[in-house]
Write a protein that holds these residues in place. Structure first.
Motif, PDB file in Angstrom:
ATOM      1  N   SER A 251      14.816 -13.212   5.089  1.00  0.00           N
ATOM      2  CA  SER A 251      13.630 -14.206   4.619  1.00  0.00           C
ATOM      3  C   SER A 251      13.442 -13.878   3.117  1.00  0.00           C
ATOM      4  N   MET A 252      13.208 -12.460   2.969  1.00  0.00           N
ATOM      5  CA  MET A 252      13.088 -12.095   1.420  1.00  0.00           C
ATOM      6  C   MET A 252      14.144 -11.739   0.627  1.00  0.00           C
ATOM      7  N   PHE A 253      15.401 -12.540   0.864  1.00  0.00           N
ATOM      8  CA  PHE A 253      16.503 -12.431   0.071  1.00  0.00           C
ATOM      9  C   PHE A 253      16.891 -11.009  -0.427  1.00  0.00           C
ATOM     10  N   VAL A 254      16.608 -10.094   0.757  1.00  0.00           N
ATOM     11  CA  VAL A 254      17.137  -8.633   0.172  1.00  0.00           C
ATOM     12  C   VAL A 254      18.665  -8.395   0.918  1.00  0.00           C
ATOM     13  N   ASP A 255      19.567  -8.038   0.160  1.00  0.00           N
ATOM     14  CA  ASP A 255      20.942  -7.911   0.743  1.00  0.00           C
ATOM     15  C   ASP A 255      20.972  -6.569   1.570  1.00  0.00           C
ATOM     16  N   PHE A 256      20.360  -5.373   1.117  1.00  0.00           N
ATOM     17  CA  PHE A 256      20.362  -4.215   1.774  1.00  0.00           C
ATOM     18  C   PHE A 256      18.938  -3.615   1.923  1.00  0.00           C
ATOM     19  N   ILE A 257      18.620  -2.802   3.226  1.00  0.00           N
ATOM     20  CA  ILE A 257      17.286  -2.437   3.298  1.00  0.00           C
ATOM     21  C   ILE A 257      17.300  -1.068   2.633  1.00  0.00           C
ATOM     22  N   PRO A 258      16.332  -0.829   1.710  1.00  0.00           N
ATOM     23  CA  PRO A 258      16.251   0.592   1.120  1.00  0.00           C
ATOM     24  C   PRO A 258      15.911   1.707   2.282  1.00  0.00           C
ATOM     25  N   ASP A 259      16.182   2.734   1.915  1.00  0.00           N
ATOM     26  CA  ASP A 259      15.842   3.810   2.704  1.00  0.00           C
ATOM     27  C   ASP A 259      14.397   4.300   2.301  1.00  0.00           C
ATOM     28  N   LEU A 260      13.374   4.511   3.344  1.00  0.00           N
ATOM     29  CA  LEU A 260      11.990   4.860   2.968  1.00  0.00           C
ATOM     30  C   LEU A 260      11.841   6.275   3.938  1.00  0.00           C
ATOM     31  N   PRO A 261      10.832   7.054   3.461  1.00  0.00           N
ATOM     32  CA  PRO A 261      10.529   8.199   4.398  1.00  0.00           C
ATOM     33  C   PRO A 261      10.030   7.769   5.605  1.00  0.00           C
ATOM     34  N   GLU A 262       9.948   8.587   6.641  1.00  0.00           N
ATOM     35  CA  GLU A 262       9.564   8.211   7.891  1.00  0.00           C
ATOM     36  C   GLU A 262       8.179   7.544   7.816  1.00  0.00           C
ATOM     37  N   ASP A 263       8.001   6.497   8.601  1.00  0.00           N
ATOM     38  CA  ASP A 263       6.757   5.942   8.766  1.00  0.00           C
ATOM     39  C   ASP A 263       5.686   6.853   9.745  1.00  0.00           C
ATOM     40  N   ASP A 264       4.849   7.060   8.969  1.00  0.00           N
ATOM     41  CA  ASP A 264       3.579   8.149   9.764  1.00  0.00           C
ATOM     42  C   ASP A 264       2.512   7.336  10.201  1.00  0.00           C
ATOM     43  N   GLY A 265       2.391   6.031   9.834  1.00  0.00           N
ATOM     44  CA  GLY A 265       1.291   5.141  10.178  1.00  0.00           C
ATOM     45  C   GLY A 265       0.278   4.966   9.023  1.00  0.00           C
ATOM     46  N   SER A 266       0.452   5.787   8.164  1.00  0.00           N
ATOM     47  CA  SER A 266      -0.561   5.720   7.075  1.00  0.00           C
ATOM     48  C   SER A 266      -0.202   4.814   6.142  1.00  0.00           C
ATOM     49  N   ALA A 267      -1.269   4.143   5.366  1.00  0.00           N
ATOM     50  CA  ALA A 267      -1.182   3.037   4.451  1.00  0.00           C
ATOM     51  C   ALA A 267      -2.242   3.200   3.306  1.00  0.00           C
ATOM     52  N   VAL A 268      -2.091   2.547   2.313  1.00  0.00           N
ATOM     53  CA  VAL A 268      -2.952   2.532   1.179  1.00  0.00           C
ATOM     54  C   VAL A 268      -3.066   1.010   0.646  1.00  0.00           C
ATOM     55  N   VAL A 269      -4.342   0.287   0.677  1.00  0.00           N
ATOM     56  CA  VAL A 269      -4.432  -0.856   0.260  1.00  0.00           C
ATOM     57  C   VAL A 269      -5.423  -0.721  -0.974  1.00  0.00           C
ATOM     58  N   ASN A 270      -4.899  -1.256  -2.205  1.00  0.00           N
ATOM     59  CA  ASN A 270      -5.356  -1.141  -3.430  1.00  0.00           C
ATOM     60  C   ASN A 270      -5.842  -2.655  -3.660  1.00  0.00           C
ATOM     61  N   PHE A 271      -6.975  -2.574  -4.590  1.00  0.00           N
ATOM     62  CA  PHE A 271      -7.762  -3.833  -5.050  1.00  0.00           C
ATOM     63  C   PHE A 271      -8.220  -3.441  -6.339  1.00  0.00           C
ATOM     64  N   TYR A 272      -8.438  -4.731  -7.159  1.00  0.00           N
ATOM     65  CA  TYR A 272      -8.813  -4.442  -8.544  1.00  0.00           C
ATOM     66  C   TYR A 272     -10.152  -5.134  -8.776  1.00  0.00           C
ATOM     67  N   LEU A 273     -11.278  -4.684  -9.532  1.00  0.00           N
ATOM     68  CA  LEU A 273     -12.509  -5.661  -9.836  1.00  0.00           C
ATOM     69  C   LEU A 273     -12.544  -5.288 -11.439  1.00  0.00           C
ATOM     70  N   ASP A 274     -12.873  -6.412 -12.018  1.00  0.00           N
ATOM     71  CA  ASP A 274     -13.162  -6.438 -13.723  1.00  0.00           C
ATOM     72  C   ASP A 274     -14.565  -5.082 -13.936  1.00  0.00           C
ATOM     73  N   SER A 275     -13.928  -4.191 -14.633  1.00  0.00           N
ATOM     74  CA  SER A 275     -15.065  -2.899 -14.792  1.00  0.00           C
ATOM     75  C   SER A 275     -16.345  -3.714 -15.286  1.00  0.00           C
ATOM     76  N   GLU A 276     -16.485  -4.576 -16.187  1.00  0.00           N
ATOM     77  CA  GLU A 276     -17.676  -5.464 -16.890  1.00  0.00           C
ATOM     78  C   GLU A 276     -18.508  -5.753 -15.828  1.00  0.00           C
ATOM     79  N   ASP A 277     -17.805  -6.607 -14.917  1.00  0.00           N
ATOM     80  CA  ASP A 277     -18.616  -7.142 -13.724  1.00  0.00           C
ATOM     81  C   ASP A 277     -18.913  -6.444 -12.533  1.00  0.00           C
ATOM     82  N   ASP A 278     -18.278  -5.199 -12.531  1.00  0.00           N
ATOM     83  CA  ASP A 278     -18.162  -4.671 -11.217  1.00  0.00           C
ATOM     84  C   ASP A 278     -19.783  -3.764 -11.325  1.00  0.00           C
ATOM     85  N   ASP A 279     -20.554  -4.210 -10.525  1.00  0.00           N
ATOM     86  CA  ASP A 279     -21.825  -3.427 -10.106  1.00  0.00           C
ATOM     87  C   ASP A 279     -21.874  -2.571  -8.725  1.00  0.00           C
ATOM     88  N   HIS A 280     -20.533  -2.540  -8.175  1.00  0.00           N
ATOM     89  CA  HIS A 280     -20.527  -1.930  -6.997  1.00  0.00           C
ATOM     90  C   HIS A 280     -21.077  -2.933  -5.799  1.00  0.00           C
TER      91      HIS A 280
END
Length: 319
Positions: free
Chosen positions: A45-74
């Protein structure tokens, strides 16, 4: 512009819920980093012809997001922290810790241009839109393309393989069918070499836009290059729109797993003696594709070519 980058250390189990929570807070452009392997169905479905080798899945993940530093008052960050704590009731969010770093917005649209320049495939010159036609190019076919909006630019081995075959087999006035046309680059090339008309199909509606843009860029009318959205393998309306026993050349630079079912029916659209030029085949799939082609009594393989780890199979409709 500078941006504050926030990285949430979590688990693959919580990724979807965290992403949904960020979206509800108005945060866009979420980035997920994990080692979850794609399934074969997802790769297709993603038009990938071969699946790349990845390290073993250990269940961990990181979710990144971005905020404009000028407007970011936390304020948003505090809401994100509250959301993560609330989600602990429903799933294992892991550490749920958030680290902060700063990144600077850059003029990517223009900076990457320094890495993409005119190149040639045989006597065909493929040039980015921002470069001028040189004396060396004059008198040769020129394909002008904007890689910022296209699916394909001709630089990939699979595209080169098909272009070389088009240079060899296209005759003046030929009717060309481009299955999985993407940016329309193969249709444009065929027209540059004298084809009279090209008809493209693709599952992605953006392919229609990209193909028309590239046609316009190369002074090709939309009547010369027509593109429709749909699946020629099993959608009768699309098959009828393409027409039967009509084409002198059919090209398909798509996944091997799509070429196999396509090979069972593509002869319906080809004239006797027409050529079926394919690529998108990783070398580990070559035997499988060749075997599939040989099962169709209407097709005979005339060439198999290689460029790096990629393969072109060219067949002819024999009867």
């Amino acid at each position: 512009m500078k941006w504050n980058k926030y990285s949430i250390k979590t688990t693959t189990e919580a990724v979807d819920l965290i992403s949904a929570s960020l979206s509800e807070l108005g945060i866009e452009g979420i980035e997920i980093c994990d080692n979850v392997q794609l399934t074969k169905e997802e790769a297709k479905s993603m038009f990938v012809d071969f699946i790349p080798d990845l390290p073993e899945d250990d269940g961990s993940a990181v979710v990144n997001f971005y905020l404009d530093s000028e407007d970011d008052d936390h304020t948003i960050l505090d809401k994100v922290k509250d959301e993560i704590e609330s989600l602990r009731i429903f799933c294992n969010v892991g550490e749920g810790t958030i680290t902060e770093s700063e990144t600077e917005d850059k003029d990517w649209i223009n900076n990457w241009k320094q890495y993409w320049h005119t190149f040639n495939i045989g006597d065909l010159y493929i040039k980015p839109t921002w470069e001028e036609v040189t004396e060396e190019m004059k008198g040769h076919p020129i394909l002008s393309i904007d890689p910022g909006t296209a699916f394909g630019t001709g630089s990939h081995e699979t595209t080169r393989l098909v272009i070389r075959q088009l240079q060899k087999y296209v005759k003046s006035g030929d009717e060309v069918l481009d299955v999985g046309c993407g940016s329309g680059i193969l249709s444009v090339v065929a027209l540059k070499y004298g084809a009279g008309h090209a008809f493209g199909t693709d599952l992605d509606p953006n392919a229609i836009i990209a193909s028309h843009e590239n046609a316009d860029q190369n002074d090709i009318s939309h009547s010369q290059l027509e593109v429709i959205e749909g699946n020629i393998i099993d959608d009768k309306a699309i098959k009828d729109a393409c027409g039967y026993e009509k084409y002198d050349i059919v090209c398909a630079n798509i996944l091997a797993d799509v070429l196999e079912p396509l090979s069972t029916c593509i002869h319906e659209h080809m004239k006797v003696g027409a050529y079926f030029i394919t690529s998108g085949i990783i070398d580990s799939k070559e035997e499988e594709v060749v075997t599939a082609f040989k099962k169709n009594p209407h097709l005979e393989i005339v060439e198999v070519n290689h460029d790096g780890e990629w393969v072109n199979v060219t067949a002819r409709r024999a009867n």
